[in-house]
Every structure is written in structure tokens, then in C-alpha cells.
Write a protein that holds these residues in place. Structure first.
Motif, PDB file in Angstrom:
ATOM      1  N   GLU A 290      47.708  39.431  26.955  1.00  0.00           N
ATOM      2  CA  GLU A 290      46.936  40.103  28.088  1.00  0.00           C
ATOM      3  C   GLU A 290      46.167  39.385  29.531  1.00  0.00           C
ATOM      4  N   LEU A 291      46.841  39.742  30.716  1.00  0.00           N
ATOM      5  CA  LEU A 291      46.170  39.199  31.958  1.00  0.00           C
ATOM      6  C   LEU A 291      45.823  40.799  32.187  1.00  0.00           C
ATOM      7  N   ASN A 292      43.785  40.220  32.237  1.00  0.00           N
ATOM      8  CA  ASN A 292      43.434  41.287  33.194  1.00  0.00           C
ATOM      9  C   ASN A 292      42.951  40.610  34.131  1.00  0.00           C
ATOM     10  N   ALA A 293      41.733  41.422  34.906  1.00  0.00           N
ATOM     11  CA  ALA A 293      40.918  40.621  36.275  1.00  0.00           C
ATOM     12  C   ALA A 293      39.828  42.055  36.179  1.00  0.00           C
ATOM     13  N   VAL A 294      38.751  41.312  36.511  1.00  0.00           N
ATOM     14  CA  VAL A 294      37.645  42.712  36.678  1.00  0.00           C
ATOM     15  C   VAL A 294      36.889  42.301  38.191  1.00  0.00           C
ATOM     16  N   TRP A 295      36.798  42.729  38.962  1.00  0.00           N
ATOM     17  CA  TRP A 295      36.289  42.648  40.677  1.00  0.00           C
ATOM     18  C   TRP A 295      35.177  43.573  40.844  1.00  0.00           C
ATOM     19  N   GLN A 296      33.947  42.770  40.352  1.00  0.00           N
ATOM     20  CA  GLN A 296      33.167  43.529  41.316  1.00  0.00           C
ATOM     21  C   GLN A 296      32.866  44.247  43.113  1.00  0.00           C
ATOM     22  N   VAL A 297      33.455  44.831  43.167  1.00  0.00           N
ATOM     23  CA  VAL A 297      33.740  45.333  44.849  1.00  0.00           C
ATOM     24  C   VAL A 297      32.711  45.167  45.305  1.00  0.00           C
ATOM     25  N   THR A 298      31.371  46.021  45.253  1.00  0.00           N
ATOM     26  CA  THR A 298      30.157  46.394  45.511  1.00  0.00           C
ATOM     27  C   THR A 298      29.294  46.192  44.826  1.00  0.00           C
ATOM     28  N   PRO A 299      27.845  45.911  44.359  1.00  0.00           N
ATOM     29  CA  PRO A 299      26.885  46.648  43.533  1.00  0.00           C
ATOM     30  C   PRO A 299      27.235  47.902  43.115  1.00  0.00           C
ATOM     31  N   ALA A 300      27.982  48.817  43.497  1.00  0.00           N
ATOM     32  CA  ALA A 300      28.425  50.149  42.724  1.00  0.00           C
ATOM     33  C   ALA A 300      29.336  50.037  42.845  1.00  0.00           C
ATOM     34  N   VAL A 301      30.564  49.564  43.242  1.00  0.00           N
ATOM     35  CA  VAL A 301      31.675  49.926  43.269  1.00  0.00           C
ATOM     36  C   VAL A 301      32.373  48.814  42.056  1.00  0.00           C
TER      37      VAL A 301
END
Length: 373
Positions: A290-301
Motif C-alpha cells: 500500500e501507498l497512501n497520502a493525507v493532505w490537510q488542505v485547510t484546517p477544515a478540509v
């Protein structure tokens, strides 16, 4: 009318202050918290037994549940603690026995020892590096949740140890008794794991072993469904497993608002027996990449995605998934996600929490709302 003297007034004030302090101290020494989560939404699956399916979902990410947890300060850096959780389906009210309950002791210096029905070391030290064990949740599990990264089963009769944090390094282990007289090794389990976190980098490793899974009524695990073991592709039957070994290794690296992750696991199940007929079935093994990524675009998104390649004994699966979450507050958010899985010819496509497809492809599109309390 006589007025109280200044000395009496001062004494009364001191008594009141002492009472308040003692009450605050007592409350600080013993706490009980009610908490939980409600997760409900709508989902479309293009191929469930050859038909399109529209459904109201419950717990497509985390599972709906309520819980009680508490602790008591015993002094000297020691605490007594407990945790009781119970899952349920918001859609139909059905109870789900998929959460832990335990009691134990915690030491600031030596770690925590607990007894009850609990998660294994795969959950504690490996799963957080997968998307199903992180923000993705239930539908993001590897095919059939073959490595238990999504906690499809918890260990009963379990005693578990988790160390304190030693400079970013933690470790632990679990042993689940069979509870069978004269059958000590039948339907027992044990696991170990470790984790290291230093700055932007973190990594974990875990190993889980069990004997005779589902072979006894009061052991570590219940009988379970082994995918593709029936007469037609996609069918499932209850099975006993003579021996199961699962190992997983994962790592994360944080770059600004983005967390990159990679995980590998392998699950081998041997001595498989049909629970109904007693006939032997082929052993089966899975390797997941598995390869994965999480991006906290803004504090809400936030946005998350993954790709997983799973190699089975005689088949393989490709799975990709995307998820978007918008937080109204710390307690309430909405989400949208899509998962696509493609299997080799003759193997069932089966996205976790949905029934198997009639062919090699399955697509799920879902949205929902979560509230925590």
C-alpha cells in the motif's frame, strides 16, 4: 441581631475553601467519561452479486458506537483504568460486537497492563500506517481485511501489555487464551509489535499468530468467512483455520501539511477446514502493498488517497480509493469517498463492508456525516 466575629467568618471561609479543594482533588483522582461516534450515510455500489445497490450505511468510516472509560489515581504514578465500548448499526439498530472492553493498571514508568476483549498488536503498531487504520476507515481495508488492519476481529480472553514511551520508542504484546480444558493451544492467539516516532518520521511493525481460529466456542476468535472458498466465485463459507500468521510493516513521513505513508503486510492461513462439513480446504496467503497520502488542505478540509496491490495464492487485486472530509467543528464533519477494486479473472472483487461482486470489478461511491460526543 448579633453579627459573626471576624475570626468566625475567617474560619468559615477557610472550611469552605478546604471543602472545595478536597472535592476538586477527589474529582481529579477518579474520572468516568461517556463518549462515542455516530456515522451514517448513503452509498452506491455498481456490482453486488451482479446488481447495482443503493443503501443507507452505518459506520462506513469508523463504525457507530458508544463507550464508557474511566480511571482512578492510585498514587505513585499508578492508575486503575477501564474501557467499555459497544457498536451498533444506526440503520437498523442491530448490535455489533466489534469494540473492546477491558480493565487494567497503568504506570507512568512501566506501561499499561489490561485484561478483557481487546485489539491485537496489528491494530496498535501496524494499522495506523494504512489508510484503513487511519482516516480512511472501513471501506479502505485490504481485500477481505485479510491482515485485520481494519479490526474485523478482536481477541477475547486477552491479556495485553503496552510500554511507556522511551524517547519515541514504544512496544507491546498480547496473549489471548483458548479457555479450553485440555485444549490449551486450540483457538488461542498472541501478538507483538513496536513503534518509533522521531520528528517527521514514524514507523511500526507487528506480528500476529493464532492456532485453531474458530475451533472452539469460548476461545480467542469465532469462526469466520473465508472468501472464494465456496462453489462459485465470490461466495463465502464459515471456516476453521489451523494456523494463521500475519506480519505488517509501515512508515509515515510528514512534509508540511502532507503525510506520506507506505505499508506492507502478509497473512498466511493454513489448515483451513469447512466449519459445516469438516472437509479440508486449500491454504491461502495474501501479500498487501500500500501507498497512501493525507493532505490537510485547510484546517477544515482534508483529502486522502491510496493504492493497494494484493497478491493472493492464485489471484491478485488492485484497489484505489479517494476521500474528502469537511469539518464543521471538532465534533461534526461530512465526507465523500470512492473506492474501486479490480481482481483477476475468476477471483471475487469485494470492497470491505459490501457483499462480493459477481465479476472482477466493483465500484463504490459514498457520502456521509459523522458526529462525535
Amino acid at each position: 441581631m448579633t453579627r459573626p466575629s471576624h475570626k468566625k467568618a475567617a474560619l468559615a471561609a477557610a472550611c469552605a475553601a478546604t471543602f472545595i479543594c478536597l472535592s476538586a482533588s477527589a474529582q481529579a483522582q477518579s474520572t468516568v467519561t461517556l463518549y462515542g461516534e455516530i456515522d451514517a450515510g448513503l452509498a452506491y455500489a455498481n456490482n453486488v452479486g451482479g446488481h447495482s445497490q443503493y443503501q443507507l450505511t452505518s459506520g462506513l468510516i469508523d463504525g457507530s458506537f458508544w463507550g464508557l472509560q474511566g480511571s482512578e489515581d492510585l498514587g505513585g504514578g499508578m492508575k486503575a483504568l477501564f474501557r467499555l465500548e459497544h457498536g451498533f448499526s444506526l440503520a437498523n439498530g442491530e448490535a455489533r460486537n466489534d469494540h473492546p472492553y477491558y480493565v487494567g493498571l497503568e504506570s507512568e514508568k512501566f506501561g499499561t497492563l489490561t485484561l478483557g476483549r481487546q485489539y491485537d498488536s496489528v491494530h496498535d503498531y501496524f494499522a495506523p500506517f494504512t489508510l484503513t487504520g487511519g482516516v480512511g476507515g472501513t471501506a479502505f481495508a485490504h481485500p477481505f481485511d485479510n491482515d485485520n488492519a481494519n479490526n474485523s476481529y478482536l481477541a477475547a480472553n486477552a491479556i495485553k501489555y503496552a510500554s511507556a514511551n522511551y524517547g519515541g520508542f514504544t512496544f507491546g504484546g498480547m496473549y489471548a487464551f483458548s479457555n479450553g480444558a485440555g485444549r490449551f493451544a486450540d483457538n488461542r492467539a498472541y501478538s507483538i509489535g513496536a513503534n518509533y516516532t522521531g520528528g517527521a518520521f514514524s514507523a511500526g511493525v507487528a506480528w500476529l499468530h493464532n492456532n485453531g481460529r474458530g475451533a472452539t466456542d469460548n476461545g480467542a476468535y469465532e469462526p469466520f468467512a473465508l472468501p472464494g472458498s465456496g462453489e462459485t466465485a465470490g461466495s463465502v463459507i464459515d471456516t476453521f483455520v489451523g494456523k494463521q500468521d500475519t506480519i505488517g510493516v509501515g512508515a509515515n513521513y510528514v512534509i508540511g501539511d502532507v503525510t506520506l505513508g507506505a505499508a506492507w503486510s502478509r497473512s498466511i492461513q493454513t489448515g483451513v477446514v469447512d466449519a459445516q462439513s469438516g472437509f479440508g480446504l486449500p491454504s491461502i496467503a495474501f501479500s498487501n502493498y500500500e501507498l497512501n497520502a493525507v493532505w490537510q488542505v485547510t484546517p477544515a478540509v482534508s483529502l486522502a488517497g491510496m493504492y493497494v496491490y494484493t497478491k493472493g495464492s492464485d489471484a491478485h487485486w488492485h484497489e484505489g480509493a479517494l476521500q474528502a472530509v469537511y469539518q464543521f467543528s471538532k465534533r461534526t464533519d461530512v465526507y465523500a469517498e470512492t473506492i474501486y477494486q479490480r481482481a483477476t479473472a475468476g477471483a471475487p472483487a469485494a470492497i470491505n463492508s459490501f457483499d462480493p461482486a459477481s465479476g472482477r470489478n466493483q465500484l463504490v461511491v459514498a457520502t456521509g456525516i459523522r458526529h462525535r460526543f
